[in-house]
Design an enzyme around this catalytic site. Structure first.
Site, PDB file in Angstrom:
ATOM      1  N   ILE A  18     -90.164  26.468  56.859  1.00  0.00           N
ATOM      2  CA  ILE A  18     -89.648  27.599  56.077  1.00  0.00           C
ATOM      3  C   ILE A  18     -89.769  27.354  54.561  1.00  0.00           C
ATOM      4  O   ILE A  18     -89.834  28.303  53.787  1.00  0.00           O
ATOM      5  CB  ILE A  18     -88.191  27.927  56.490  1.00  0.00           C
ATOM      6  N   ASN A  31     -73.814  23.870  56.423  1.00  0.00           N
ATOM      7  CA  ASN A  31     -72.503  23.585  57.034  1.00  0.00           C
ATOM      8  C   ASN A  31     -71.414  24.094  56.101  1.00  0.00           C
ATOM      9  O   ASN A  31     -71.674  24.373  54.924  1.00  0.00           O
ATOM     10  CB  ASN A  31     -72.334  22.090  57.323  1.00  0.00           C
ATOM     11  N   GLY A  39     -82.122  18.458  59.312  1.00  0.00           N
ATOM     12  CA  GLY A  39     -82.784  19.679  59.775  1.00  0.00           C
ATOM     13  C   GLY A  39     -83.335  20.519  58.650  1.00  0.00           C
ATOM     14  O   GLY A  39     -83.836  20.005  57.650  1.00  0.00           O
ATOM     15  N   VAL A  40     -83.187  21.819  58.797  1.00  0.00           N
ATOM     16  CA  VAL A  40     -83.746  22.741  57.803  1.00  0.00           C
ATOM     17  C   VAL A  40     -83.012  22.602  56.461  1.00  0.00           C
ATOM     18  O   VAL A  40     -83.606  22.758  55.393  1.00  0.00           O
ATOM     19  CB  VAL A  40     -83.752  24.190  58.365  1.00  0.00           C
ATOM     20  N   ASP A  41     -81.744  22.271  56.511  1.00  0.00           N
ATOM     21  CA  ASP A  41     -80.931  22.068  55.302  1.00  0.00           C
ATOM     22  C   ASP A  41     -81.541  20.941  54.451  1.00  0.00           C
ATOM     23  O   ASP A  41     -81.765  21.098  53.231  1.00  0.00           O
ATOM     24  CB  ASP A  41     -79.497  21.702  55.735  1.00  0.00           C
ATOM     25  N   SER A 128     -78.299  27.579  63.896  1.00  0.00           N
ATOM     26  CA  SER A 128     -77.394  26.984  64.910  1.00  0.00           C
ATOM     27  C   SER A 128     -78.079  26.372  66.132  1.00  0.00           C
ATOM     28  O   SER A 128     -77.399  25.796  66.976  1.00  0.00           O
ATOM     29  CB  SER A 128     -76.342  28.006  65.423  1.00  0.00           C
ATOM     30  N   TYR A 132     -76.427  22.185  65.820  1.00  0.00           N
ATOM     31  CA  TYR A 132     -75.259  22.922  66.323  1.00  0.00           C
ATOM     32  C   TYR A 132     -75.402  23.399  67.779  1.00  0.00           C
ATOM     33  O   TYR A 132     -74.506  24.051  68.321  1.00  0.00           O
ATOM     34  CB  TYR A 132     -74.927  24.095  65.387  1.00  0.00           C
TER      35      TYR A 132
HETATM   36  N1  AR6 Z   1     -88.414  25.011  58.712  1.00  0.00           N
HETATM   37  C1  AR6 Z   1     -87.983  25.826  59.712  1.00  0.00           C
HETATM   38  N2  AR6 Z   1     -87.149  25.437  60.691  1.00  0.00           N
HETATM   39  C2  AR6 Z   1     -86.721  24.152  60.671  1.00  0.00           C
HETATM   40  C3  AR6 Z   1     -87.104  23.234  59.661  1.00  0.00           C
HETATM   41  C4  AR6 Z   1     -87.989  23.711  58.660  1.00  0.00           C
HETATM   42  N3  AR6 Z   1     -88.409  22.918  57.671  1.00  0.00           N
HETATM   43  N4  AR6 Z   1     -86.506  22.036  59.915  1.00  0.00           N
HETATM   44  C5  AR6 Z   1     -85.774  22.199  61.056  1.00  0.00           C
HETATM   45  N5  AR6 Z   1     -85.915  23.472  61.511  1.00  0.00           N
HETATM   46  P1  AR6 Z   1     -80.685  22.686  62.178  1.00  0.00           P
HETATM   47  P2  AR6 Z   1     -78.147  24.083  62.773  1.00  0.00           P
HETATM   48  C6  AR6 Z   1     -85.322  24.115  62.696  1.00  0.00           C
HETATM   49  O1  AR6 Z   1     -80.214  21.467  62.871  1.00  0.00           O
HETATM   50  O2  AR6 Z   1     -78.350  23.916  64.234  1.00  0.00           O
HETATM   51  C7  AR6 Z   1     -77.631  20.437  59.159  1.00  0.00           C
HETATM   52  O3  AR6 Z   1     -77.392  19.069  59.019  1.00  0.00           O
HETATM   53  C8  AR6 Z   1     -84.790  23.239  63.803  1.00  0.00           C
HETATM   54  O4  AR6 Z   1     -85.853  22.761  64.609  1.00  0.00           O
HETATM   55  O5  AR6 Z   1     -81.405  22.549  60.896  1.00  0.00           O
HETATM   56  O6  AR6 Z   1     -77.696  25.408  62.267  1.00  0.00           O
HETATM   57  C9  AR6 Z   1     -76.677  21.289  58.342  1.00  0.00           C
HETATM   58  O7  AR6 Z   1     -76.276  20.652  57.172  1.00  0.00           O
HETATM   59  C10 AR6 Z   1     -83.908  24.233  64.543  1.00  0.00           C
HETATM   60  O8  AR6 Z   1     -84.701  25.041  65.396  1.00  0.00           O
HETATM   61  O9  AR6 Z   1     -79.459  23.713  61.884  1.00  0.00           O
HETATM   62  C11 AR6 Z   1     -75.546  21.507  59.296  1.00  0.00           C
HETATM   63  O10 AR6 Z   1     -74.620  20.430  59.255  1.00  0.00           O
HETATM   64  C12 AR6 Z   1     -83.361  25.117  63.424  1.00  0.00           C
HETATM   65  O11 AR6 Z   1     -84.178  24.832  62.276  1.00  0.00           O
HETATM   66  C13 AR6 Z   1     -76.215  21.559  60.649  1.00  0.00           C
HETATM   67  O12 AR6 Z   1     -77.411  20.799  60.522  1.00  0.00           O
HETATM   68  C14 AR6 Z   1     -81.911  24.862  63.074  1.00  0.00           C
HETATM   69  O13 AR6 Z   1     -81.621  23.480  63.199  1.00  0.00           O
HETATM   70  C15 AR6 Z   1     -76.589  22.970  61.036  1.00  0.00           C
HETATM   71  O14 AR6 Z   1     -77.115  22.965  62.337  1.00  0.00           O
END
Ligand code: AR6
Length: 178
Positions: A18, A31, A39-41, A128, A132
């Protein structure tokens, strides 16, 4: 894939990172402490640079964070966007703790903020469904339903919603919902 609505607005889905997809607004899966994470964050803060966290520090100082089901806005630093919407999705437990409503609220809040900031194109990750643990099929249903509902509104200024999925299998699930 691209789904054009009767009113000409677009719902797009693609596999990718993204932080590399240019849109006016990029949504982060954050969060409630707005403290950054993996992750994406993590990817958004790495690619966007320190200005995003500096703005979040300010928001944290003023508001203490962001409740689950809501979102806050910052600039986008070096990202190919003007704004980042930091949405806080629910941690999935058993589906009986308002997870569905809270996830839908996240999407609604981001789209509402997009309207307020005259954002025409907005990209979402699959909120999520990573750390999550929200089941991807249910999450996809909610995400796509909220995006379509918004795009169908005749007075909505948002013209395009893009779902940027991080794997082929997530993409398959999301694209089957449309
Ligand atoms: N581009 C697009 N999607 C992505 C990317 C990227 N660069 N990187 C990961 N994903 P998550 P949550 C996908 O865990 O479940 C964090 O530590 C990933 O494969 O990022 O909402 C925050 O700080 C998955 O499909 O977010 C919070 O503490 C999706 O993004 C917590 O994680 C969401 O995964 C939030 O958890």
């Amino acid at each position: 894939m691209e789904h054009k609505l009767q009113n000409g607005k677009l719902l797009r889905m693609l596999v990718g990172d993204i932080t590399k997809v240019p849109t006016d607004g990029i949504v982060n899966a954050a969060n409630s402490a707005l403290a950054g994470g993996g992750g994406v964050d993590g990817a958004i803060h790495r690619a966007g640079g320190p200005s995003i966290m500096q703005e979040l520090d300010q928001i944290r100082a003023n508001a203490g964070g962001c409740p689950t089901g809501s979102a806050v806005v910052t600039g986008a630093g070096h990202l190919p966007a003007q704004l980042v919407f930091h949405a806080v999705g629910p941690v999935y437990r058993d589906g009986k703790h308002q997870e569905h409503e809270l996830l839908a609220l996240c999407y609604r809040k981001c789209l509402e903020l997009a309207e307020q900031h005259a954002v025409k194109t907005i990209s979402f990750p699959s909120i999520s469904t990573g750390a999550y643990r929200y089941p991807i099929r249910d999450a996809a249903q909610i995400a796509v339903c909220e995006a379509l509902r918004h795009l169908e509104q005749p007075d909505a200024k948002v013209q395009e919603v893009v779902f940027v999925l991080f794997s082929e299998s997530d993409y398959e699930v999301y694209s089957k919902v449309v």
